[in-house]
Enzyme design. Structure first.
Site: not given
Length: 163
Positions: A26-27, A84, A94, A96, A98, A132
């Site tokens: 993803y990154e 980290e 979606g 919840g 995270g 965030y």
């Protein structure tokens, strides 16, 4: 369907490694992953663990993780928690997971008398940044990350002999 958070156990190594690989993809950093199951087992569940992991589950299936460890603030004179990595599989976003992971980390920080919970986020990752901010996180724009690794780390280590 409900999301639950639990501490990882050694049997979760495969899932943790899979989450790390998915996060790296993803990154756009897959080429940088050196972690394997053996190194994760050694440093997460060996005789001297260096980090901890929380697993997010939805209906008993692992859908995300948070890998964290303690740091220390000299100004606060207290420990902190450093996140980290946090990753939730796209199919479970979606639900919840995270927010549940971050909430559990905040609970642990308070239980352990930590002054703060902090992490980095890539500057292009707008969805995560917005998420965030919605939780009350604030950017520390006046700070820049510094890193020494590879040959520079070896050179620095040999610059002054240990006594």
């Amino acid at each position: 369907m409900s999301v639950t958070i639990r501490e990882a156990v050694a049997a979760d190594i495969g899932a943790i490694h899979g989450f790390i690989l998915a996060l790296a993809d993803y990154e756009k950093l897959s080429h940088e992953v050196k972690a394997d199951r053996a190194s994760l087992d050694k440093y997460l569940f060996g005789p001297r663990p260096m980090a901890e992991v929380l697993i997010a589950e939805n209906d008993g299936e692992a859908v995300g993780f948070a890998l964290f460890f303690h740091n220390f603030s000299t100004f606060e004179g207290r420990p902190g928690l450093y996140l980290e990595d946090l990753f939730v599989i796209p199919e479970a976003r979606g639900l919840g997971a995270g927010k549940a992971l971050l909430s559990r980390l905040a609970q642990l920080a308070l239980e352990r008398d930590c002054a703060r919970l902090e992490w980095w986020v890539l500057d292009w990752n707008e969805p995560s940044i917005a998420f965030y901010r919605s939780l009350g996180a604030r950017p520390m724009d006046e700070w820049t990350v510094q890193r020494v690794d590879g040959e520079a780390l070896s050179a620095l280590a040999s610059a002054h002999p240990a006594r």
